[in-house]
Design a protein around this motif. Structure first.
Motif, PDB file in Angstrom:
ATOM      1  N   LEU A   8       0.802  -1.224   0.000  1.00 57.16           N
ATOM      2  CA  LEU A   8       0.000   0.000   0.000  1.00 57.16           C
ATOM      3  C   LEU A   8       0.836   1.276   0.000  1.00 57.16           C
ATOM      4  O   LEU A   8       0.271   2.370  -0.101  1.00 57.16           O
ATOM      5  CB  LEU A   8      -0.950   0.008   1.203  1.00 57.16           C
ATOM      6  N   ASP A   9       2.134   1.151   0.075  1.00 55.04           N
ATOM      7  CA  ASP A   9       2.990   2.345   0.110  1.00 55.04           C
ATOM      8  C   ASP A   9       3.275   2.917  -1.272  1.00 55.04           C
ATOM      9  O   ASP A   9       3.928   3.959  -1.385  1.00 55.04           O
ATOM     10  CB  ASP A   9       4.329   2.021   0.784  1.00 55.04           C
ATOM     11  N   TYR A  10       2.785   2.253  -2.333  1.00 53.72           N
ATOM     12  CA  TYR A  10       3.143   2.662  -3.688  1.00 53.72           C
ATOM     13  C   TYR A  10       1.922   2.703  -4.605  1.00 53.72           C
ATOM     14  O   TYR A  10       0.923   2.025  -4.368  1.00 53.72           O
ATOM     15  CB  TYR A  10       4.160   1.684  -4.298  1.00 53.72           C
ATOM     16  N   ALA A  11       2.043   3.499  -5.676  1.00 55.21           N
ATOM     17  CA  ALA A  11       1.152   3.406  -6.830  1.00 55.21           C
ATOM     18  C   ALA A  11       1.936   2.707  -7.935  1.00 55.21           C
ATOM     19  O   ALA A  11       3.161   2.808  -8.004  1.00 55.21           O
ATOM     20  CB  ALA A  11       0.706   4.790  -7.283  1.00 55.21           C
ATOM     21  N   TYR A  12       1.222   1.998  -8.822  1.00 53.41           N
ATOM     22  CA  TYR A  12       1.866   1.144  -9.814  1.00 53.41           C
ATOM     23  C   TYR A  12       1.387   1.514 -11.225  1.00 53.41           C
ATOM     24  O   TYR A  12       0.177   1.488 -11.500  1.00 53.41           O
ATOM     25  CB  TYR A  12       1.546  -0.329  -9.525  1.00 53.41           C
ATOM     26  N   ALA A  13       2.326   1.849 -12.082  1.00 54.54           N
ATOM     27  CA  ALA A  13       1.987   2.180 -13.467  1.00 54.54           C
ATOM     28  C   ALA A  13       1.639   0.889 -14.211  1.00 54.54           C
ATOM     29  O   ALA A  13       2.451  -0.042 -14.281  1.00 54.54           O
ATOM     30  CB  ALA A  13       3.164   2.881 -14.132  1.00 54.54           C
ATOM     31  N   HIS A  14       0.437   0.831 -14.754  1.00 57.18           N
ATOM     32  CA  HIS A  14      -0.075  -0.364 -15.425  1.00 57.18           C
ATOM     33  C   HIS A  14       0.627  -0.564 -16.764  1.00 57.18           C
ATOM     34  O   HIS A  14       0.510   0.246 -17.668  1.00 57.18           O
ATOM     35  CB  HIS A  14      -1.582  -0.210 -15.637  1.00 57.18           C
ATOM     36  N   ARG A  15       1.402  -1.641 -16.873  1.00 57.92           N
ATOM     37  CA  ARG A  15       2.199  -1.955 -18.068  1.00 57.92           C
ATOM     38  C   ARG A  15       3.238  -0.870 -18.344  1.00 57.92           C
ATOM     39  O   ARG A  15       3.624  -0.641 -19.491  1.00 57.92           O
ATOM     40  CB  ARG A  15       1.310  -2.177 -19.291  1.00 57.92           C
ATOM     41  N   GLY A  16       3.690  -0.224 -17.278  1.00 56.47           N
ATOM     42  CA  GLY A  16       4.657   0.850 -17.418  1.00 56.47           C
ATOM     43  C   GLY A  16       3.978   2.195 -17.585  1.00 56.47           C
ATOM     44  O   GLY A  16       2.758   2.293 -17.702  1.00 56.47           O
ATOM     45  N   LEU A  17       4.794   3.246 -17.580  1.00 57.33           N
ATOM     46  CA  LEU A  17       4.273   4.604 -17.746  1.00 57.33           C
ATOM     47  C   LEU A  17       4.248   4.899 -19.244  1.00 57.33           C
ATOM     48  O   LEU A  17       5.060   5.637 -19.781  1.00 57.33           O
ATOM     49  CB  LEU A  17       5.163   5.586 -16.981  1.00 57.33           C
ATOM     50  N   TRP A  18       3.269   4.263 -19.925  1.00 62.14           N
ATOM     51  CA  TRP A  18       3.185   4.362 -21.376  1.00 62.14           C
ATOM     52  C   TRP A  18       2.287   5.523 -21.788  1.00 62.14           C
ATOM     53  O   TRP A  18       1.519   6.060 -20.996  1.00 62.14           O
ATOM     54  CB  TRP A  18       2.690   3.050 -21.975  1.00 62.14           C
ATOM     55  N   ALA A 222      -8.692   6.617  -3.490  1.00 62.20           N
ATOM     56  CA  ALA A 222      -7.824   7.119  -2.417  1.00 62.20           C
ATOM     57  C   ALA A 222      -8.509   7.049  -1.056  1.00 62.20           C
ATOM     58  O   ALA A 222      -7.841   7.096  -0.022  1.00 62.20           O
ATOM     59  CB  ALA A 222      -7.399   8.548  -2.721  1.00 62.20           C
ATOM     60  N   ARG A 223      -9.835   6.931  -1.041  1.00 62.67           N
ATOM     61  CA  ARG A 223     -10.566   6.815   0.222  1.00 62.67           C
ATOM     62  C   ARG A 223     -10.516   5.393   0.781  1.00 62.67           C
ATOM     63  O   ARG A 223     -10.934   5.155   1.911  1.00 62.67           O
ATOM     64  CB  ARG A 223     -12.027   7.221   0.019  1.00 62.67           C
ATOM     65  N   LEU A 224     -10.054   4.457  -0.028  1.00 60.13           N
ATOM     66  CA  LEU A 224     -10.027   3.046   0.375  1.00 60.13           C
ATOM     67  C   LEU A 224      -8.603   2.612   0.719  1.00 60.13           C
ATOM     68  O   LEU A 224      -7.639   3.177   0.205  1.00 60.13           O
ATOM     69  CB  LEU A 224     -10.550   2.165  -0.769  1.00 60.13           C
ATOM     70  N   PRO A 225      -8.460   1.567   1.534  1.00 58.82           N
ATOM     71  CA  PRO A 225      -7.118   1.050   1.856  1.00 58.82           C
ATOM     72  C   PRO A 225      -6.630   0.119   0.748  1.00 58.82           C
ATOM     73  O   PRO A 225      -6.507  -1.097   0.932  1.00 58.82           O
ATOM     74  CB  PRO A 225      -7.363   0.298   3.171  1.00 58.82           C
ATOM     75  N   VAL A 226      -6.350   0.704  -0.433  1.00 58.27           N
ATOM     76  CA  VAL A 226      -5.919  -0.086  -1.579  1.00 58.27           C
ATOM     77  C   VAL A 226      -4.716   0.579  -2.248  1.00 58.27           C
ATOM     78  O   VAL A 226      -4.503   1.789  -2.120  1.00 58.27           O
ATOM     79  CB  VAL A 226      -7.046  -0.257  -2.625  1.00 58.27           C
ATOM     80  N   ALA A 227      -3.955  -0.235  -2.967  1.00 54.56           N
ATOM     81  CA  ALA A 227      -2.889   0.273  -3.833  1.00 54.56           C
ATOM     82  C   ALA A 227      -3.458   0.380  -5.244  1.00 54.56           C
ATOM     83  O   ALA A 227      -4.143  -0.533  -5.713  1.00 54.56           O
ATOM     84  CB  ALA A 227      -1.700  -0.675  -3.821  1.00 54.56           C
ATOM     85  N   GLN A 228      -3.164   1.481  -5.912  1.00 55.73           N
ATOM     86  CA  GLN A 228      -3.729   1.713  -7.237  1.00 55.73           C
ATOM     87  C   GLN A 228      -2.772   1.279  -8.345  1.00 55.73           C
ATOM     88  O   GLN A 228      -1.613   1.690  -8.375  1.00 55.73           O
ATOM     89  CB  GLN A 228      -4.083   3.184  -7.410  1.00 55.73           C
ATOM     90  N   ILE A 229      -3.269   0.454  -9.247  1.00 58.20           N
ATOM     91  CA  ILE A 229      -2.588   0.136 -10.499  1.00 58.20           C
ATOM     92  C   ILE A 229      -3.311   0.964 -11.559  1.00 58.20           C
ATOM     93  O   ILE A 229      -4.490   0.731 -11.851  1.00 58.20           O
ATOM     94  CB  ILE A 229      -2.655  -1.367 -10.819  1.00 58.20           C
ATOM     95  N   PHE A 230      -2.627   1.952 -12.123  1.00 61.56           N
ATOM     96  CA  PHE A 230      -3.312   2.997 -12.888  1.00 61.56           C
ATOM     97  C   PHE A 230      -2.699   3.155 -14.279  1.00 61.56           C
ATOM     98  O   PHE A 230      -1.584   2.706 -14.564  1.00 61.56           O
ATOM     99  CB  PHE A 230      -3.211   4.331 -12.147  1.00 61.56           C
ATOM    100  N   GLU A 231      -3.444   3.862 -15.144  1.00 56.59           N
ATOM    101  CA  GLU A 231      -2.902   4.231 -16.452  1.00 56.59           C
ATOM    102  C   GLU A 231      -3.661   5.425 -17.016  1.00 56.59           C
ATOM    103  O   GLU A 231      -4.828   5.655 -16.677  1.00 56.59           O
ATOM    104  CB  GLU A 231      -2.995   3.068 -17.445  1.00 56.59           C
ATOM    105  N   GLY A 232      -2.978   6.217 -17.834  1.00 56.10           N
ATOM    106  CA  GLY A 232      -3.631   7.220 -18.651  1.00 56.10           C
ATOM    107  C   GLY A 232      -3.871   8.578 -18.032  1.00 56.10           C
ATOM    108  O   GLY A 232      -4.598   9.391 -18.608  1.00 56.10           O
ATOM    109  N   PHE A 233      -3.284   8.867 -16.865  1.00 61.82           N
ATOM    110  CA  PHE A 233      -3.467  10.191 -16.261  1.00 61.82           C
ATOM    111  C   PHE A 233      -2.267  10.508 -15.381  1.00 61.82           C
ATOM    112  O   PHE A 233      -1.380   9.667 -15.183  1.00 61.82           O
ATOM    113  CB  PHE A 233      -4.775  10.267 -15.463  1.00 61.82           C
ATOM    114  N   ASP A 234      -2.229  11.714 -14.842  1.00 60.42           N
ATOM    115  CA  ASP A 234      -1.112  12.167 -14.024  1.00 60.42           C
ATOM    116  C   ASP A 234      -0.942  11.248 -12.807  1.00 60.42           C
ATOM    117  O   ASP A 234      -1.868  11.102 -12.001  1.00 60.42           O
ATOM    118  CB  ASP A 234      -1.386  13.607 -13.559  1.00 60.42           C
TER     119      ASP A 234
END
Length: 242
Positions: A8-18, A222-234
């Motif tokens: 939970l200490d990190y955010a993860y770029a989905h398939r890299g920061l493409w 961000a309101r939940l106790p989850v780590a985000q795997i994200f793509e397509g935005f800042d």
């Protein structure tokens, strides 16, 4: 051996920061861009014809390269001569591990399709990751692959989206089945995030959520106790504590 880390200490770029207009997904360039941004990174690996783990999402080459056919029909030496659309580097897992700075985590999803030997592939990927110096974890939708990860390595169980299961299994059954694999964490689809995070907590497991597609949804996550795997935005919107 690869280091364990607090999910939970990190955010993860989905398939890299493409980017649509630049670095292609799962390219070496997109993966290292995530490291340069101080992010964790999620990547996909599947076996080439020789069994070597290569970094690629789809079972077929057509969408992301100018070559057609199954990834599993070509040896890794040939696949590494291809360019991903957008002129990105097609890399084997060992090349990514060698290039990754090791300061932020890699989440490595093992793709198990068709005739893939889940046990053999998971053991081979485990061998590569066990030699990595830095934080890294394996994960898969395949129960056999998750169960076959080498002891001591951090591993996660991916949970099928409850709305996409063919037999309409309820989410609690999906979470219970995944937790029964004794993973270090669970990962669920963004549509199941709120309920799944609550259920994962009941099992004492942290939860990652995939794939967060926008800053607005990132704010809700961000309101939940989850780590985000994200793509397509800042990425700033997906980082913990924002």
């Amino acid at each position: 051996m690869a280091e364990r880390f607090p999910l939970l200490d990190y955010a993860y770029a989905h398939r890299g920061l493409w980017r649509e207009d630049g670095r292609p997904e799962n390219s070496l360039e997109a993966i290292l861009a995530a490291a340069d941004a101080g992010l964790g990174c999620e990547i996909d690996v599947r076996p080439a014809a020789c069994g070597t783990p290569v970094v690629f999402h789809d079972p077929v080459l057509d969408r992301m390269t100018d070559q057609a056919g199954l990834v599993s029909h070509y040896p890794a030496d040939y696949l590494e001569t291809l360019y991903l659309k957008g002129r990105g580097t097609f890399a084997r897992l060992s090349k990514v591990l060698d290039a990754w700075p090791g300061e932020t985590p890699l989440l490595i999803e093992m793709k198990i399709d068709g005739s893939t030997d889940a046990f053999g592939f998971a053991r081979l990927v485990s061998e590569r990751v066990a030699a990595h110096k830095g934080p890294a974890a394996l994960m898969s939708f395949s129960p056999r692959a998750v169960s076959s990860v080498e002891a001591g390595l951090m591993k996660g169980a991916l949970v099928m989206p409850s709305l996409m299961t063919s037999d309409d299994l309820p989410l609690d059954a999906l979470i219970s089945s995944a937790a029964g694999l004794t993973p270090d964490y669970l990962a669920c689809h963004v549509t199941d995030a709120e309920a799944a995070a609550r259920m994962a907590s009941d099992y004492g497991l942290p939860m990652a959520v995939w794939t967060v597609p926008s800053a607005d949804i990132a704010k809700k996550m961000a309101r939940l106790p989850v780590a985000q795997i994200f793509e397509g935005f800042d990425p700033a919107f997906a980082r913990p504590g924002t």
